[in-house]
Design a protein around this motif. Structure first.
Motif, short mmCIF file in Angstrom:
data_model
loop_
_atom_site.label_atom_id
_atom_site.label_comp_id
_atom_site.label_asym_id
_atom_site.label_seq_id
_atom_site.Cartn_x
_atom_site.Cartn_y
_atom_site.Cartn_z
N CYS A 116 -122.12 -62.38 -58.03
CA CYS A 116 -122.75 -63.18 -56.97
C CYS A 116 -123.14 -64.56 -57.46
N CYS B 1 -126.43 -56.37 -58.48
CA CYS B 1 -127.41 -56.76 -59.52
C CYS B 1 -128.83 -56.65 -58.96
N CYS C 51 -125.27 -62.68 -63.33
CA CYS C 51 -124.33 -61.83 -62.61
C CYS C 51 -123.15 -62.67 -62.13
N CYS D 126 -126.21 -57.95 -53.46
CA CYS D 126 -125.34 -57.71 -54.62
C CYS D 126 -125.88 -56.53 -55.44
ZN LIG Z 1 -125.17 -60.19 -58.43
#
Ligand SMILES: [Zn+2]
Length: 326
Positions: free
Chosen positions: A104, A117, A101, A115
């Motif tokens: 983050c 994700c 990701c 986050c």
């Molecule tokens: Zn993330």
């Protein structure tokens, strides 16, 4: 958001696995480059040295001169490495860290907030578990087929089951569409195979898609887990999760063993969720009269006073589906 601790841990473990894959790939790339060109390995070793020189210069508050010299060396080495890469026809970012990701950088939190994700992974894990514990395939409102309900007027209802269930479907759909801000709860009543589980799971799906922590269970299985926890046979934190998850869906109330402890658990769960203004959907084959008789006034008054009753009608849909009758 609140979830089962397990769901959170598994989501995090999965994301870390993805991250480790990225590390593995970059390490592999570096190893191949070192093999293809020994100078690449030398540069990497020198970079490690200059980095520690830089830190040493910072820590010792040495002259700006020492610091700048180390900086210059570092810059030159990076430029040389970049050139090696581009000369080999590779992208200059070829050996940069790979993050699952980019938002983050695999830290899973940005400015103290979770986050997306991690949120998405939690939803995914929660949804998988939901489907694993439910008796049906994942369901949505779209595959709720009203054609299975008769369009003949029912004398007692003074409308056809299809009309009644069209109203129920739309009512539950509306409930689900505002699920993130719901404080109210529903009581689904009606015989077996009338679509109560289907519609509860459809609400669960919407809630999970909205990022809420959902626990779905049948009352008999819930009681077993709570008993296990009470007697220290595992499932720690389950009772707390049941009382505090964003949406709790309990299927088949009345199918559990009717014991004093199950009635106490039930009262505690229902009461604590009403006090915390957390939505709950309970399904039962029992009539309101049977509920009152079985659970007593305390539970009954909450189920009828604080929950909106939703009456399901028709004849067993599961049976009709199996036999291919509409
Ligand atoms: Zn993330």
């Amino acid at each position: 958001m609140s979830y089962d601790r397990d769901v959170f841990d598994e989501a995090l473990a999965r994301l870390r696995e993805k991250h480790d894959m990225g590390v593995l790939i970059v390490n592999e790339r570096r190893a191949l480059l070192r093999e293809a060109n020994p100078r690449f390995g030398e540069i990497e070793a020198e970079l490690r040295r200059t980095s520690s020189e830089l830190f040493a210069a910072l820590r010792a508050e040495k002259s700006a001169e020492a610091f700048n010299a180390a900086m210059e060396k570092n810059k030159a080495l990076r430029a040389e490495r970049e050139k090696l890469l581009t000369d080999a026809g590779l992208d200059k970012g070829y050996i940069n860290d790979i993050y699952a990701c980019d938002k983050c950088r695999d830290e899973y939190y940005v400015d103290g907030k979770m986050c997306s994700c991690l949120k998405n992974e939690i939803s995914l894990v929660a949804y998988e578990r939901l489907n694993a514990s439910s008796p049906l395939k994942p369901t949505s409102f779209d595959d709720f087929d009203l054609a299975y309900y008769s369009d003949k007027i029912d004398e007692t209802l003074e409308e056809s089951p299809r009309e009644r269930m069209t109203y129920v479907l739309n009512f539950v759909k509306r409930y689900a569409s505002g699920i993130s801000s719901r404080r109210d709860s529903l009581l689904f009543t009606g015989g077996t195979g009338l679509g109560k589980t289907h519609l509860s799971l459809a609400v669960a799906k919407e809630a999970i898609d909205a990022g809420l922590g959902v626990i779905y269970d049948s009352v008999p299985s819930l009681m077993m887990k709570l008993d296990n926890e009470r007697f220290g046979r595992g499932g720690e934190g389950f009772a707390e999760a049941v009382c505090s998850c964003d949406l709790l869906i309990l299927d088949d109330l009345g199918a559990e063993h009717n014991t004093a402890s199950s009635r106490t658990f039930l009262y505690t769960i229902i009461n604590s969720r009403i006090m915390s203004a957390l939505p709950t959907i309970i399904s039962t084959n029992l009539s309101l009269g049977e509920l009152s008789e079985r659970y007593g006034d305390a539970v009954y008054s909450r189920l009828t006073g604080d929950y909106t009753p939703v009456f399901f009608c028709g004849s067993d849909i599961r049976m009709k589906k199996k036999m291919g009758i509409k």
